[in-house]
Design a protein around this motif. Structure first.
Motif, short mmCIF file in Angstrom:
data_model
loop_
_atom_site.label_atom_id
_atom_site.label_comp_id
_atom_site.label_asym_id
_atom_site.label_seq_id
_atom_site.Cartn_x
_atom_site.Cartn_y
_atom_site.Cartn_z
N ARG A 193 -0.29 4.51 5.73
CA ARG A 193 -0.72 3.16 6.11
C ARG A 193 -2.07 3.20 6.84
O ARG A 193 -2.92 2.32 6.67
CB ARG A 193 0.35 2.49 6.96
CG ARG A 193 1.60 2.07 6.19
CD ARG A 193 2.64 1.45 7.11
NE ARG A 193 3.72 0.83 6.36
CZ ARG A 193 4.77 1.48 5.89
NH1 ARG A 193 4.89 2.79 6.10
NH2 ARG A 193 5.71 0.84 5.22
N ARG A 194 -2.26 4.24 7.68
CA ARG A 194 -3.54 4.36 8.38
C ARG A 194 -4.68 4.55 7.38
O ARG A 194 -5.76 3.97 7.53
CB ARG A 194 -3.49 5.55 9.34
CG ARG A 194 -4.73 5.64 10.25
CD ARG A 194 -4.96 7.03 10.77
NE ARG A 194 -5.31 7.98 9.71
CZ ARG A 194 -6.52 8.07 9.15
NH1 ARG A 194 -7.50 7.26 9.52
NH2 ARG A 194 -6.76 8.95 8.20
N ASP A 219 -5.43 1.26 5.79
CA ASP A 219 -6.16 0.40 6.73
C ASP A 219 -7.62 0.83 6.84
O ASP A 219 -8.53 -0.02 6.90
CB ASP A 219 -5.49 0.45 8.12
CG ASP A 219 -4.16 -0.26 8.16
OD1 ASP A 219 -3.88 -1.06 7.24
OD2 ASP A 219 -3.38 -0.03 9.10
N HIS A 220 -7.86 2.14 6.89
CA HIS A 220 -9.24 2.63 7.00
C HIS A 220 -10.03 2.27 5.75
O HIS A 220 -11.19 1.83 5.85
CB HIS A 220 -9.24 4.14 7.21
CG HIS A 220 -10.60 4.67 7.57
ND1 HIS A 220 -11.10 4.63 8.85
CD2 HIS A 220 -11.58 5.23 6.81
CE1 HIS A 220 -12.32 5.14 8.87
NE2 HIS A 220 -12.63 5.51 7.63
N ASP A 253 -11.28 10.39 5.79
CA ASP A 253 -11.88 9.11 6.14
C ASP A 253 -13.24 8.91 5.48
O ASP A 253 -13.54 7.82 4.97
CB ASP A 253 -12.00 8.97 7.65
CG ASP A 253 -10.65 8.71 8.32
OD1 ASP A 253 -9.65 8.55 7.59
OD2 ASP A 253 -10.60 8.67 9.56
N ASP A 296 3.30 6.43 8.36
CA ASP A 296 2.26 5.96 9.26
C ASP A 296 0.87 6.43 8.83
O ASP A 296 -0.10 5.68 8.89
CB ASP A 296 2.54 6.43 10.69
CG ASP A 296 3.74 5.73 11.31
OD1 ASP A 296 4.16 4.69 10.77
OD2 ASP A 296 4.24 6.21 12.33
N GLU A 297 0.77 7.70 8.38
CA GLU A 297 -0.52 8.22 7.96
C GLU A 297 -0.99 7.54 6.68
O GLU A 297 -2.19 7.22 6.53
CB GLU A 297 -0.46 9.73 7.77
CG GLU A 297 -1.74 10.37 7.23
CD GLU A 297 -2.97 10.16 8.11
OE1 GLU A 297 -4.08 10.44 7.62
OE2 GLU A 297 -2.82 9.71 9.27
#
Length: 289
Positions: free
Chosen positions: A192-193, A196-197, A166, A189-190
Motif C-alpha cells: 500500500r505504501r 501511495d508513493h 521509490d 502495508d508495504e
C-alpha cells in the motif's frame, strides 16, 4: 479489478502449442488482457515474445494484448519496429510492458550494461514513443541517426512500467500509464505504501502480476504449490501466490483490489498443462466479473 493473463514462456519443445492452448482457454474464460514475457540467452527452451505474440493475436481478438520488453536489452529502433508491427496487426489496444532486466550473463550476451539500465530504460522509452509518433529521431545514447518507423499503430500504445523502489515508482508515474508491480509485491502495508508513493508522484493506474494455481481440490493446489516453493520457485514465498480453490482465490484477489490495484495479471505456476488450464477455467468467473 480486472484480471489479465501472462503466459509462461518456459517450456519444452512443444511450448508454442501449449501457449496457444492457454491463450484460447484464457480468452474463453473472459480474461481482460494477454501478455508474454521477455528473456534472452536462456540455456533452456524459451519462446521469444514478439514472434509468439504475433501468432497469439489470432486467438485474442479485440482485447488488449502486448508483451514485456526488458528495455536495456533492446535497440530502441528494433523495439519500436516490433511494437509498430504487432500493434498494427492487432485489432485491439496494445500494451508495452517494460522492465530494466537483471542477470549479468543475460546482459553480457547482448552487450548491455547493468550499471546504466535505469537511465537507459527511461531514455529508450522516450525514443520509442517518438518513433511510434512518426518522428525522425537522432539519439546519441544509442548511436541512432535518422531513426524512423514506417509501420505504426493507429491508436496510442499503453505503457506499463515495472518499478520496485521509490525512485523507479516516480519514473513509472512520469513516463508510463500503469505501474506494473512485481509478483513479489503483497497487499500489505508495504504494498500500500508503494501504491501511495506512485500515486503521490502523479501515477494513476496500477497492475500487479501474480503466479497462480487454482484447482477444484484446493488442498491439492496448496500441496503442489508448497512443493514448488520448497524447491525455490522463482524466489517467491507462498503468500505471494494465488493458491487454493476458487473461493480461496476470490478472497486473495479481493485483498489486492482493496489495496488499490486496478488489474491483476495471472501467470499459471509451472505445472502440467491440465492444471494450468484448470486454473484458467476456475479464474474465469472472477475475470468475467
Amino acid at each position: 479489478m480486472q484480471l489479465g493473463v501472462s503466459l509462461n514462456s518456459t517450456h519444452t519443445a512443444d511450448g508454442p502449442r501449449l501457449m496457444i492452448e492457454r491463450a484460447r482457454a484464457a480468452h474463453r474464460a473472459g480474461f481482460a488482457s494477454l501478455s508474454i514475457g521477455d528473456r534472452h540467452a536462456m540455456p533452456i527452451p524459451y519462446v521469444q515474445n514478439t514472434p509468439m505474440l504475433g501468432r497469439l493475436l489470432a486467438e485474442w481478438p479485440a482485447r488488449p494484448a502486448g508483451c514485456l520488453f526488458l528495455v536495456p536489452l533492446w535497440p530502441p529502433l528494433l523495439m519500436a519496429e516490433q511494437i509498430g508491427t504487432l500493434a498494427a496487426t492487432h485489432d485491439g489496444p496494445f500494451i508495452a510492458q517494460t522492465g530494466i532486466g537483471a542477470g549479468a550473463e543475460q546482459f553480457a550476451a547482448v552487450g548491455a550494461d547493468l550499471r546504466t539500465r535505469g537511465r537507459v530504460l527511461e531514455e529508450a522509452v522516450a525514443v520509442v514513443k517518438a518513433l511510434l509518433a512518426g518522428e525522425t529521431v537522432d539519439a546519441p545514447t544509442f548511436d541512432m541517426v535518422g531513426g524512423k518507423v514506417g509501420l505504426r499503430p493507429d491508436r496510442p500504445v499503453e505503457w506499463w512500467i515495472s518499478a520496485g523502489v521509490d525512485r523507479a515508482l516516480e519514473r513509472a508515474a512520469r513516463i508510463g500509464d500503469v505501474w506494473y508491480a512485481a509478483p513479489t509485491v503483497l497487499a500489505d502495508d508495504e504494498g500500500r505504501r508503494m501504491l501511495d508513493h506512485y500515486r503521490s508522484a502523479g501515477g494513476a493506474r496500477a497492475a500487479i502480476r501474480k503466479d497462480a494455481l487454482v484447482l477444484e481440490d484446493g488442498d491439492e493446489a496448496r500441496r503442489l504449490a508448497a512443493e514448488l516453493v520448497a524447491r525455490g520457485y522463482r524466489g517467491m514465498s507462498i503468500d505471494a501466490l494465488i493458491v487454493g480453490d476458487p473461493d480461496d482465490a476470490a478472497a486473495q484477489l479481493a485483498g489486492y483490489a482493496e489495496a488499490g490495484f486496478d488489474e491483476l495479471v495471472i501467470r499459471c505456476m509451472t505445472v502440467p498443462q491440465e492444471a494450468a488450464l484448470e486454473t484458467l477455467a476456475n479464474l474465469g468467473p472472477l475475470a468475467a466479473g
